[in-house]
Design a protein around this motif. Sequence first.
Motif, mmCIF file in Angstrom:
data_model
loop_
_atom_site.group_PDB
_atom_site.id
_atom_site.type_symbol
_atom_site.label_atom_id
_atom_site.label_comp_id
_atom_site.label_asym_id
_atom_site.label_seq_id
_atom_site.Cartn_x
_atom_site.Cartn_y
_atom_site.Cartn_z
ATOM 1 N N GLY A 141 0.409 -1.471 0.076
ATOM 2 C CA GLY A 141 0.307 -0.088 -0.177
ATOM 3 C C GLY A 141 0.908 1.424 0.263
ATOM 4 O O GLY A 141 0.332 2.319 0.734
ATOM 5 N N THR B 28 -1.876 -1.759 4.360
ATOM 6 C CA THR B 28 -3.480 -1.236 4.619
ATOM 7 C C THR B 28 -3.781 -2.641 4.916
ATOM 8 O O THR B 28 -3.904 -3.597 5.012
ATOM 9 N N ARG B 29 -5.347 -2.685 5.562
ATOM 10 C CA ARG B 29 -6.071 -3.365 5.358
ATOM 11 C C ARG B 29 -6.514 -4.447 5.042
ATOM 12 O O ARG B 29 -6.433 -5.533 5.427
ATOM 13 N N ASN B 30 -6.396 -4.615 3.154
ATOM 14 C CA ASN B 30 -6.770 -5.148 2.502
ATOM 15 C C ASN B 30 -5.532 -5.836 1.655
ATOM 16 O O ASN B 30 -5.467 -7.122 1.326
ATOM 17 N N LEU B 31 -3.904 -5.227 2.543
ATOM 18 C CA LEU B 31 -3.198 -6.339 2.206
ATOM 19 C C LEU B 31 -2.914 -6.914 3.832
ATOM 20 O O LEU B 31 -1.299 -7.308 3.145
ATOM 21 N N GLU B 32 -3.446 -6.500 4.569
ATOM 22 C CA GLU B 32 -2.269 -7.259 6.106
ATOM 23 C C GLU B 32 -2.452 -8.747 5.586
ATOM 24 O O GLU B 32 -1.665 -9.821 5.703
ATOM 25 N N LEU B 33 -3.465 -9.617 5.161
ATOM 26 C CA LEU B 33 -3.327 -11.265 4.858
ATOM 27 C C LEU B 33 -2.299 -11.403 3.735
ATOM 28 O O LEU B 33 -1.633 -12.845 3.896
ATOM 29 N N TYR C 18 -9.910 3.190 8.581
ATOM 30 C CA TYR C 18 -11.285 1.791 8.147
ATOM 31 C C TYR C 18 -10.432 1.185 6.866
ATOM 32 O O TYR C 18 -10.282 0.057 6.426
ATOM 33 N N ALA C 19 -9.230 1.847 5.803
ATOM 34 C CA ALA C 19 -8.054 1.030 5.323
ATOM 35 C C ALA C 19 -6.570 1.137 5.574
ATOM 36 O O ALA C 19 -6.504 0.291 5.584
ATOM 37 N N SER C 20 -6.468 2.364 5.635
ATOM 38 C CA SER C 20 -5.122 2.015 6.156
ATOM 39 C C SER C 20 -4.685 1.465 7.661
ATOM 40 O O SER C 20 -5.043 1.212 8.544
#
Length: 202
Positions: free
Chosen positions: A81, A124-129, A161-163
Amino acid sequence: MGAIAVDTRFALDRARCISCSRCIEVCPTQALAPGLVFAVPARSRQELFDPPSLSVKAERLAERARRVLGRSLHVRHLDAGSCNGCDWEINATTNAVHDIQRFGIDFVASPRHADVLLVTGTVTRNLELAARRTYDAMSEPRLVVAVGACASSGSPYPAGYASGEGAAAILPVDVFIPGCPPRPEAVIEGLLLAVGRIVPRT
C-alpha cells in the motif's frame, strides 16, 4: 504528522517524519535547519527516536543474522500500500551507481527463496493477509525490514478503516529504515544492518 513532541523535553520520531520541512518553517527560534544526510536505519522502533532509547536485543539479532545468513542475502520486496516513492528508491539500489549486488544481495520473485522481507507502505487492511502469507511462506531464519515512514509507523496516514499502522503492527520487524522516501544508500545500509554486516551508528 506527530513526528515532533515538545513537552518537558524535545523528542523527534524519525519513523513518522516525512521530511515535509514544516518544523523548520514554524520553529520560533529558527534552531532547525534542513539536513544533508539521511536518517540512519535502526533495529528497533525505539532507536528511531531522537534522543534515542536503545534496545537490548539488537546485538543478539545481529549475531544470529551474521552466523546464519553469512554474506549472501535474498530479498523479497512487498508493496503493501505504498505511493511507490520507496519502491522507486529500492529499484535504484540495483542500478550501476548503487549496485546492491556487490554486497551479495539479490532480489527474488518468490518468498520461498527469500531471507528478508522488504516491506513498503502502511500495510493497508486489504493487504494484511497478503503480507502475513508472504511472511509465512518464507523459511526460517527470516528477517523483516520496514522501508519508509509508512512501513515504519503508518505516517503520514492516520489509522482508519483502510489504512494500516505500518509493518510492525502485523509482522515482527527487525530493521526500520526511516524517510519519505529513504535514499538508496539508506536502504542498502538497512539491509546490511539487518544481517550484521555493519554496526549500528550512534
